[in-house]
Design an enzyme around this catalytic site. Structure first.
Site, PDB file in Angstrom:
ATOM      1  N   TYR A  69     -75.685  17.937  66.274  1.00  0.00           N
ATOM      2  CA  TYR A  69     -76.299  16.604  66.223  1.00  0.00           C
ATOM      3  C   TYR A  69     -76.688  16.316  64.780  1.00  0.00           C
ATOM      4  O   TYR A  69     -77.284  17.157  64.107  1.00  0.00           O
ATOM      5  CB  TYR A  69     -77.539  16.576  67.120  1.00  0.00           C
ATOM      6  N   ASP A  83     -75.919  20.094  57.171  1.00  0.00           N
ATOM      7  CA  ASP A  83     -77.065  19.396  57.737  1.00  0.00           C
ATOM      8  C   ASP A  83     -78.114  20.451  58.064  1.00  0.00           C
ATOM      9  O   ASP A  83     -78.048  21.104  59.100  1.00  0.00           O
ATOM     10  CB  ASP A  83     -76.633  18.616  58.983  1.00  0.00           C
ATOM     11  N   LYS A 104     -87.465  16.905  58.711  1.00  0.00           N
ATOM     12  CA  LYS A 104     -88.419  17.701  59.482  1.00  0.00           C
ATOM     13  C   LYS A 104     -89.465  18.415  58.596  1.00  0.00           C
ATOM     14  O   LYS A 104     -90.418  17.784  58.190  1.00  0.00           O
ATOM     15  CB  LYS A 104     -87.676  18.654  60.413  1.00  0.00           C
TER      16      LYS A 104
HETATM   17  C1  LIG Z   1     -83.471  16.192  63.866  1.00  0.00           C
HETATM   18  C2  LIG Z   1     -82.153  16.253  63.267  1.00  0.00           C
HETATM   19  C3  LIG Z   1     -81.524  15.131  62.695  1.00  0.00           C
HETATM   20  C4  LIG Z   1     -82.110  13.756  62.797  1.00  0.00           C
HETATM   21  O1  LIG Z   1     -83.340  13.640  62.161  1.00  0.00           O
HETATM   22  P1  LIG Z   1     -84.305  12.439  62.595  1.00  0.00           P
HETATM   23  O2  LIG Z   1     -85.451  12.565  61.650  1.00  0.00           O
HETATM   24  O3  LIG Z   1     -84.644  12.665  64.023  1.00  0.00           O
HETATM   25  O4  LIG Z   1     -83.534  11.187  62.401  1.00  0.00           O
HETATM   26  C5  LIG Z   1     -80.327  15.304  62.052  1.00  0.00           C
HETATM   27  N1  LIG Z   1     -79.732  16.509  61.968  1.00  0.00           N
HETATM   28  C6  LIG Z   1     -80.298  17.604  62.507  1.00  0.00           C
HETATM   29  C7  LIG Z   1     -79.622  18.922  62.353  1.00  0.00           C
HETATM   30  C8  LIG Z   1     -81.506  17.506  63.182  1.00  0.00           C
HETATM   31  O5  LIG Z   1     -82.034  18.590  63.750  1.00  0.00           O
END
Ligand SMILES: *Cc1c(COP(=O)(O)O)cnc(C)c1O
Length: 426
Positions: free
Chosen positions: A143, A238, A266
Site C-alpha cells: 500500500y 516507500d 508516520k
Molecule cells: C501509511 C502508509 C502510507 C500512507 O500514508 P498516509 O499518511 O496514511 O497517507 C503510504 N505508504 C505506506 C507504506 C504506509 O504505511
C-alpha cells in the site's frame, strides 16, 4: 462495546461515510463497533466509556515512543504559543531536513508534505518527470497511500496491465501501473522486457507492513536495485512505516540497498500529520521552484508537525533505543507464537524489530497470495476476544502490530497472557 462508543458510532455513521475518516478504523473486517478513543498515555488508550486498552496499533505506526512522550509534548507546548502555521519557511524545516539527510544517507535533499499519500504521489510524479516515462511497477499487497496511480493491484502473473480496483480511478491512468507479486524478481525481469524503455519507477515497501509484515528476500530487493539501474528507471522505497521503525535508516539500512527516492511519514511527524520524500540531489532538483515538476502544500513543513517530529527523532537517536525495541518485539512476538503453538494452532509470525504480524496459516507467508491464505474468520474471533480483554490490535488480519518504547515488560506479558486465553477459544 461500551454504550458511549456505540452511540457515537451510530451518530457518526449519519454524518461521516462509514462513521470514520479512514476505512479500516470502522472495524468492519472484524465485525465490531470500534471503540471511540478519548485519550492516550504511554502504551495505553482509554475509550469514551473509560475502558483501558494496551495499544498495539500505535496510530498505525507513528507512536514509536508511545503517547504523550514528555519531550514531544514539551516541544509542542513551546511551539504552539509562537503560532501554528505561517505558510513561510522556518528554521525548523531546515533542522528537519538536516536531521533526515544525516540519518538516511540516500536522502541528499528532502521535501516535507502532509501525509504518506502525498509523499508517494509526489515521488511518482517526480520519477515520471525525471525519466520522461509513464509506467510504474508496484507489488501486490503493498500500500502506498490512495493516489490514483497507486490504488491498483491487478491480478498476479506476468506484467499484468493495471485494472483499476477502485471506481473513480481512470482506466487510462491505471493502465500505466503494473502490479507484480512481491518477492518475485523474475516477474520484474519480464515486465522490464515487455515494457522496455517505458518504466519510470519501481515503488516498493521494502518491508511490507500493509498486508501484515512480510519479509523481503535480500535478493529480491537487490534485484530491484540492479534492474532499475540497468533500465534507467528509479527505485522508490516507500518507508512510510519502516523508516525510523526498524532502524534509524529504515529498511535500506538493514538490507544495505540505496534507493533513488525514499518516502517517509508516520514516525517523522511524532503523531502529527506529515510525510516527506527525498533522494539524490540531482533528481530532487527537478522539483519546483528549482525545477519544472510541480508540487506544493499550504501546511507543508507545519511548525507543530516539525516540532513533534524533531523531538521524536531526537529521542530515537539516543543510545540503545532500537536494541530495546528489538528485545520488546522479540518478547511479544515469540510469546504470541509460543502460546499459539501451545494451543495447537498453526501460525506464522513475521517480525522485524518492533513491527510484526501473526498469521493464522501454515505458511510460509512471503507475498500477498500466501498472506490471503490465512484464516480470516479465526483472526476475527481472536480480535474480538483480545479487544474484550483490553488489548487493542489493528482490526484486520492483514495489518501490522507494533510495540513502542512505552510498552514495558508487564504490558507485553499481559498481552501474551490475554492472547494465550484467546488462542484456547479459537
Ligand atoms: C501509511 C502508509 C502510507 C500512507 O500514508 P498516509 O499518511 O496514511 O497517507 C503510504 N505508504 C505506506 C507504506 C504506509 O504505511
Amino acid at each position: 462495546m461500551g454504550e458511549k462508543s456505540k452511540a457515537l458510532f451510530e451518530k457518526a455513521r449519519g454524518l461521516i461515510p462509514g462513521g470514520v475518516n479512514s476505512p479500516v478504523r470502522a472495524g468492519k473486517a472484524v465485525g465490531v463497533v470500534p471503540p471511540f478513543i478519548a485519550r492516550a498515555e504511554g502504551c495505553y488508550l482509554w475509550d469514551a466509556d473509560g475502558k483501558q486498552y494496551i495499544d498495539h496499533v500505535c496510530s498505525w505506526g507513528p507512536m514509536i515512543l508511545g503517547h504523550g512522550h514528555p519531550e514531544v509534548i514539551k516541544a509542542l507546548e513551546e511551539r504552539i504559543s509562537k503560532g501554528t502555521s505561517y505558510g513561510a519557511p522556518t528554521e525548523l524545516e531546515v533542522e528537519m531536513a538536516e536531521t533526515i539527510t544525516k540519518i538516511v544517507p540516500s536522502i541528499e535533499m528532502v521535501r516535507m508534505v502532509n501525509s504518506g499519500t502525498e509523499a508517494t504521489m509526489s515521488a511518482i510524479r517526480l520519477a515520471r518527470g525525471y525519466t520522461g516515462r509513464e509506467k510504474i511497477i508496484k507489488f501486490e499487497g503493498c500500500y502506498h497511500g490512495h493516489a490514483d496511480s497507486l490504488l491498483v493491484s491487478a491480478g498476479s502473473g506476468v506484467a499484468t496491465l493495471g485494472i483499476p480496483d477502485c471506481p473513480g480511478v481512470p482506466a487510462a491512468l491505471a493502465v500505466h501501473t503494473i502490479s507484480l507479486p512481491f518477492n518475485d524478481p523474475n516477474a520484474v525481469v519480464r515486465a522490464f522486457e515487455t515494457f522496455d524503455g517505458e518504466i519510470a519507477a519501481v515503488i516498493v515497501e521494502p518491508i511490507p507492513g500493509n498486508m501484515g509484515v512480510v519479509m523481503p528476500r535480500k535478493e529480491f530487493l537487490a534485484g530491484l536495485r540492479e534492474m532499475t539501474s540497468q533500465n534507467g528507471a528509479l527505485l522508490i522505497f516507500d518507508e512510510v512505516i519502516s523508516g525510523f521503525r526498524v532502524a534509524p535508516g529504515g529498511a535500506q539500512e538493514i538490507y544495505g540497498i540505496t534507493p533513488d527516492l525514499t518516502c517517509l511519514g508516520k514516525i517523522i511527524g511524532g503523531g502529527l500529520p506529515v510525510g516527506a520524500y527525498g533522494g539524490r540531489e540531482e533528481i530532487m532538483c527537478r522539483m519546483a521552484p528549482e525545477g519544472d515538476v510541480y508540487q506544493a502544500g499550504t501546511l507543508s513543513g507545519n511548525p507543530l508537525a516539525m516540532a513533534a517530529g524533531l523531538a521524536t527523532l531526537k529521542v530515537l537517536q539516543r543510545s540503545d533505543i532500537y536494541q530495546k525495541l528489538e528485545k520488546k518485539g522479540e518478547m511479544l512476538f515469540c510469546g504470541l507464537e509460543n502460546e499459539a503453538k501451545a494451543a495447537g494452532l498453526e501460525v506464522v509470525v513475521n517480525r522485524v524489530g518492533s513491527m510484526g504480524s501473526l498469521f493464522f496459516t501454515k505458511g510460509p507467508v512471503t507475498d500477498f497470495t500466501t498472506v490471503k491464505a490465512s484464516d480470516v474468520a479465526r483472526f476475527k474471533r481472536y480480535y474480538v476476544n483480545m479487544l474484550g480483554q483490553g488489548i487493542y490490535l489493528a482490526p484486520s488480519a492483514f495489518e501490522t502490530c507494533f510495540v513502542s518504547s512505552a510498552h514495558h515488560e508487564n504490558d507485553i506479558l499481559k498481552t501474551i497472557e490475554c492472547a494465550s486465553k484467546a488462542f484456547k477459544t479459537l
